[in-house]
Design a protein around this motif. Structure first.
Motif, PDB file in Angstrom:
ATOM      1  N   ALA A   2       0.943  -1.080   0.120  1.00  0.00           N
ATOM      2  CA  ALA A   2       0.138  -0.107  -0.056  1.00  0.00           C
ATOM      3  C   ALA A   2       0.785   1.164   0.055  1.00  0.00           C
ATOM      4  O   ALA A   2       2.065   1.043   0.181  1.00  0.00           O
ATOM      5  N   VAL A   3       0.117   2.309  -0.377  1.00  0.00           N
ATOM      6  CA  VAL A   3       1.002   3.686  -0.533  1.00  0.00           C
ATOM      7  C   VAL A   3      -0.114   4.831   0.159  1.00  0.00           C
ATOM      8  O   VAL A   3      -1.055   5.060  -0.474  1.00  0.00           O
ATOM      9  N   PHE A   4       0.439   5.161   1.305  1.00  0.00           N
ATOM     10  CA  PHE A   4      -0.224   6.493   1.733  1.00  0.00           C
ATOM     11  C   PHE A   4       0.336   7.612   1.347  1.00  0.00           C
ATOM     12  O   PHE A   4       1.713   7.923   1.539  1.00  0.00           O
ATOM     13  N   SER A   5      -0.046   8.615   0.493  1.00  0.00           N
ATOM     14  CA  SER A   5       0.395   9.641  -0.244  1.00  0.00           C
ATOM     15  C   SER A   5      -0.497  10.817  -0.234  1.00  0.00           C
ATOM     16  O   SER A   5      -1.509  10.815  -0.178  1.00  0.00           O
ATOM     17  N   GLY A   6      -0.002  11.857  -0.714  1.00  0.00           N
ATOM     18  CA  GLY A   6      -0.671  13.081  -0.626  1.00  0.00           C
ATOM     19  C   GLY A   6       0.161  14.493  -0.798  1.00  0.00           C
ATOM     20  O   GLY A   6       1.371  14.209  -0.740  1.00  0.00           O
ATOM     21  N   SER A   7      -0.370  15.325  -0.203  1.00  0.00           N
ATOM     22  CA  SER A   7       0.315  16.776  -0.114  1.00  0.00           C
ATOM     23  C   SER A   7      -0.270  17.301   1.046  1.00  0.00           C
ATOM     24  O   SER A   7      -1.652  17.590   1.196  1.00  0.00           O
ATOM     25  N   LEU A   8       0.581  18.121   1.796  1.00  0.00           N
ATOM     26  CA  LEU A   8       0.194  18.780   3.209  1.00  0.00           C
ATOM     27  C   LEU A   8       0.318  20.259   2.791  1.00  0.00           C
ATOM     28  O   LEU A   8       1.293  20.766   2.391  1.00  0.00           O
ATOM     29  N   SER A   9      -0.631  21.049   3.105  1.00  0.00           N
ATOM     30  CA  SER A   9      -0.689  22.368   3.132  1.00  0.00           C
ATOM     31  C   SER A   9      -1.333  23.023   4.383  1.00  0.00           C
ATOM     32  O   SER A   9      -2.044  22.623   5.108  1.00  0.00           O
ATOM     33  N   LEU A  10      -0.833  24.319   4.553  1.00  0.00           N
ATOM     34  CA  LEU A  10      -1.270  25.194   5.620  1.00  0.00           C
ATOM     35  C   LEU A  10      -2.616  26.022   5.154  1.00  0.00           C
ATOM     36  O   LEU A  10      -3.052  27.018   6.083  1.00  0.00           O
ATOM     37  N   VAL A  11      -2.864  26.021   3.851  1.00  0.00           N
ATOM     38  CA  VAL A  11      -3.950  27.002   3.513  1.00  0.00           C
ATOM     39  C   VAL A  11      -5.009  26.786   4.105  1.00  0.00           C
ATOM     40  O   VAL A  11      -5.465  25.652   4.557  1.00  0.00           O
ATOM     41  N   ASN A  12      -5.578  28.054   4.530  1.00  0.00           N
ATOM     42  CA  ASN A  12      -7.108  28.134   5.244  1.00  0.00           C
ATOM     43  C   ASN A  12      -6.989  27.332   6.679  1.00  0.00           C
ATOM     44  O   ASN A  12      -7.658  26.614   7.095  1.00  0.00           O
TER      45      ASN A  12
END
Length: 166
Positions: free
Chosen positions: A41-51
């Motif tokens: 499995a792959v847990f992935s994505g992108s983290l942002s501080l927007v809002n």
């Protein structure tokens, strides 16, 4: 003795995992759990501080019982150098207490991370909760993965298996 809680070698094993990201409060971070064709499995994505965002997570009901007791969880993972948290919820609630333990696997190499029951801290929405009993691993109803702590940008954590040491 080790008992698999989740073995990530089939599409069915990954299908029960769903994302809960900071979008629930207006953020824009995003994550997902998918099956890699190589059998993990792959847990992935992108983290942002927007809002006022800043977290991404996935969660699944526990599909296999570890039986009574349990002293630790073993996670076979390959990291990207970032810090993650493994969470266990002992009830079915969406927004209840979550016991969390931190892990930071080395980037680019498969490793086994051992998280003792005593390593898990009770939290609610990221804040430590006092006066909770220690985690009883045999009561795990949901498990999850989380990334936060202002680690902006893309992330990726590969997983082969999560096991309970009984």
């Amino acid at each position: 003795m080790k008992t698999p809680i989740c073995r990530f070698d089939t599409l069915e094993a990954v299908a029960a995992w769903y994302a809960i990201d900071d979008r629930v409060m207006g953020g824009v971070s995003a994550s997902r759990m998918v099956l890699d064709p190589k059998g993990h499995a792959v847990f992935s994505g992108s983290l942002s501080l927007v809002n006022n965002g800043g977290f991404a997570s996935v969660r699944s009901p526990v599909m296999a019982s570890g039986g009574a007791g349990g002293s630790a969880c073993l996670l076979t993972v390959r990291g990207d150098g970032k810090r993650y948290k493994f969470s266990i919820r002992t009830g079915p609630e969406f927004d209840g207490i979550s016991y969390q333990a931190a892990l930071q696997p080395p980037a680019g190499e498969w490793t086994v991370i051992r998280l003792a029951a005593a390593d898990f801290v009770p939290t609610w929405r990221g804040r430590v909760v006092d006066h909770m009993p220690p985690l009883d691993l045999s009561c795990a109803a949901q498990i999850g993965l989380l990334i936060a702590d202002r680690q902006l940008g893309p992330f990726k954590l590969d997983l082969r298996v999560i096991e309970l040491v009984v």
